[in-house]
Design an enzyme around this catalytic site. Structure first.
Site, PDB file in Angstrom:
ATOM      1  N   ASP A 138       0.834  -1.200   0.000  1.00 22.56           N
ATOM      2  CA  ASP A 138       0.000   0.000   0.000  1.00 22.56           C
ATOM      3  C   ASP A 138       0.875   1.260   0.000  1.00 22.56           C
ATOM      4  OD1 ASP A 138      -2.255   1.529   0.075  1.00 22.56           O
ATOM      5  OD2 ASP A 138      -2.562   1.344   2.230  1.00 22.56           O
ATOM      6  N   CYS A 192     -17.658  -7.695 -14.246  1.00 19.54           N
ATOM      7  CA  CYS A 192     -18.720  -6.881 -13.654  1.00 19.54           C
ATOM      8  C   CYS A 192     -19.983  -6.953 -14.521  1.00 19.54           C
ATOM      9  CB  CYS A 192     -18.281  -5.421 -13.518  1.00 19.54           C
ATOM     10  SG  CYS A 192     -17.243  -5.103 -12.080  1.00 19.54           S
ATOM     11  N   CYS A 195     -23.784  -5.240 -14.118  1.00 24.80           N
ATOM     12  CA  CYS A 195     -24.059  -4.897 -12.710  1.00 24.80           C
ATOM     13  C   CYS A 195     -23.628  -3.459 -12.411  1.00 24.80           C
ATOM     14  CB  CYS A 195     -23.295  -5.866 -11.809  1.00 24.80           C
ATOM     15  SG  CYS A 195     -23.415  -5.489 -10.059  1.00 24.80           S
ATOM     16  N   CYS A 198     -22.738  -1.424  -6.917  1.00 26.98           N
ATOM     17  CA  CYS A 198     -21.885  -0.583  -6.063  1.00 26.98           C
ATOM     18  C   CYS A 198     -22.118   0.900  -6.340  1.00 26.98           C
ATOM     19  CB  CYS A 198     -20.412  -0.948  -6.237  1.00 26.98           C
ATOM     20  SG  CYS A 198     -19.839  -0.908  -7.946  1.00 26.98           S
ATOM     21  N   CYS A 218     -15.724  10.172  -1.241  1.00 23.11           N
ATOM     22  CA  CYS A 218     -15.705   8.805  -0.691  1.00 23.11           C
ATOM     23  C   CYS A 218     -15.510   8.832   0.833  1.00 23.11           C
ATOM     24  CB  CYS A 218     -14.588   8.004  -1.354  1.00 23.11           C
ATOM     25  SG  CYS A 218     -14.396   6.366  -0.670  1.00 23.11           S
ATOM     26  N   CYS A 248     -19.694  -0.532  -0.895  1.00 21.47           N
ATOM     27  CA  CYS A 248     -19.561  -1.003  -2.280  1.00 21.47           C
ATOM     28  C   CYS A 248     -19.077  -2.447  -2.327  1.00 21.47           C
ATOM     29  CB  CYS A 248     -18.670  -0.069  -3.098  1.00 21.47           C
ATOM     30  SG  CYS A 248     -17.097   0.352  -2.355  1.00 21.47           S
TER      31      CYS A 248
END
Ligand code: SF4
Ligand code: SF4
Length: 358
Positions: A138, A192, A195, A198, A218, A248
């Site tokens: 990260d 995905c 869809c 989210c 967010c 989500c």
């Protein structure tokens, strides 16, 4: 120089699983296909206050310029969904409780993954001889979503997180840059389809296009990364989300059969899977530091923590036909004690009760 055979790749994968990762994949260093989309995201201001994202320029797409000599990148993933925790729907539907993102309930993942990546590098080195490497978890200069996609760990969902067909999206990613040409893996196709769950569920409408999240909207960014006042328009939609947001991921059909973490490091600590808001708001700084020791939550600091909890308390006041006196008392007790910013959020919280009465 290590001889980079398919057998060696298989051996490294086996070691990765033994060390506690749930998968390991390999890709080369060409991330040029991702540059334009990223530059556009930055240009639109979607990174919010995360100025550090741009600090390394295009190095995030050119790993060999970040760490000279890099030829391949090993991407690992590790499931983090803690077992035996309160159901997210229950916590999100109970305004007296605070919701903390599931990834943050256990030990700080940066430490866990970095230790394991180091052990993996040690094993390779001990068996096959010295090589150049660098581990990242990260880390701002690494475009880990692109690396995970390119190596076949999963595809970037419309919510911008990586999804794996078998494991869903509740996993951490880490990378080991290496200087020998291990055979590479293939990307997987996105699934995905049509869809949009989210995008529809997002409380603040932060998913502004397929795979594009505007960080400024967010809740994860607002509650964790941002040290500014939470914009008024997002305070009610925040509900009782006090550290991050999982909506989500919770709604994503690929997470219906998601695997749980087996690593005891990711077990929830101190009942933070369903904590009582008033108890959290009563923590002094010493208690905050003590209870969050070794956890990612600690990184936001006590003041940001109180800021977030005060909003949830405001939403608690707004949700009740008659305001619980003890909540009003707790908010008033903190006023003038910590910071002007917290006072502004406390005033807003108290006004939720008055607004309702009016
Ligand atoms: S984390 Fe929450 S606020 Fe952010 S994009 Fe996902 S649903 Fe929206
Ligand atoms: S909820 Fe649907 S659109 Fe969103 S990431 Fe999951 S599968 Fe993709």
């Amino acid at each position: 120089m290590i001889e980079a055979t398919a057998e060696l790749r298989q051996q490294i994968h086996t070691w990765a699983i033994e060390l506690g990762f749930d998968d390991l994949r390999v890709c080369d260093t060409d991330l040029s296909a991702y540059e334009a989309g990223y530059l556009e995201w930055m240009a639109q201001g979607h990174a919010g206050g995360m100025a550090y994202m741009g600090a390394h320029g295009l190095k995030r797409f050119r790993p060999e310029t970040l760490i000279p000599g890099t030829q391949r990148i090993l991407t690992v993933r590790k499931n983090y969904l803690p077992p035996d925790v309160a159901g997210p729907a229950h916590v999100l539907g109970t305004p007296d409780l605070g919701y903390i993102s599931r990834y943050a309930l256990g030990r700080d993942y940066h430490k866990v993954l970095r230790n394991q990546l180091q052990k993996l590098a040690d094993r390779i080195q001990d068996t096959f001889g010295p090589f150049g490497y660098r581990a990242f978890v990260d880390s701002a200069p690494v475009y880990e979503t692109g690396l995970a996609e390119k190596s076949g760990i999963g595809w970037k969902g419309k919510h911008s997180l990586v999804i794996n067909r078998e494991a869903g999206s509740w996993f951490f990613l880490g990378e080991l840059f290496i200087d020998f040409p291990l055979p590479i893996d293939k990307p997987v196709t996105p699934h995905c389809g049509s869809c949009t769950a989210c995008i529809t569920i997002c409380p603040t409408q932060a998913i502004v296009a397929d795979g594009v999240v505007d960080a400024r909207r967010c809740i994860s960014y607002l509650t964790i990364e941002s040290d500014e006042d939470i914009p008024i328009e997002f305070r009610v939609p925040m509900g009782n989300r006090i550290y991050g947001c999982d909506d989500c991921q919770l709604v994503c059909p690929w997470n219906r059969f998601a695997s749980q973490a087996v690593d005891p490091d990711f077990r929830a600590r101190h009942g933070l899977d369903a904590p009582d808001l008033l108890s959290l708001f009563a923590w002094d700084e010493h208690t905050f530091l003590q209870r969050t020791e070794g956890m990612a939550i600690r990184r936001i600091g006590w003041q940001r923590w109180l800021r977030n909890v005060s909003i949830a308390l405001g939403n608690l006041l707004g949700s009740r036909p008659s305001a619980p006196q003890k909540v009003i008392e707790a908010l008033n007790l903190r006023r003038g004690q910590v910071s002007d910013q917290l006072d502004r959020h406390i005033d807003w919280a108290l006004a939720q009760s008055e607004e309702k009465a009016g």
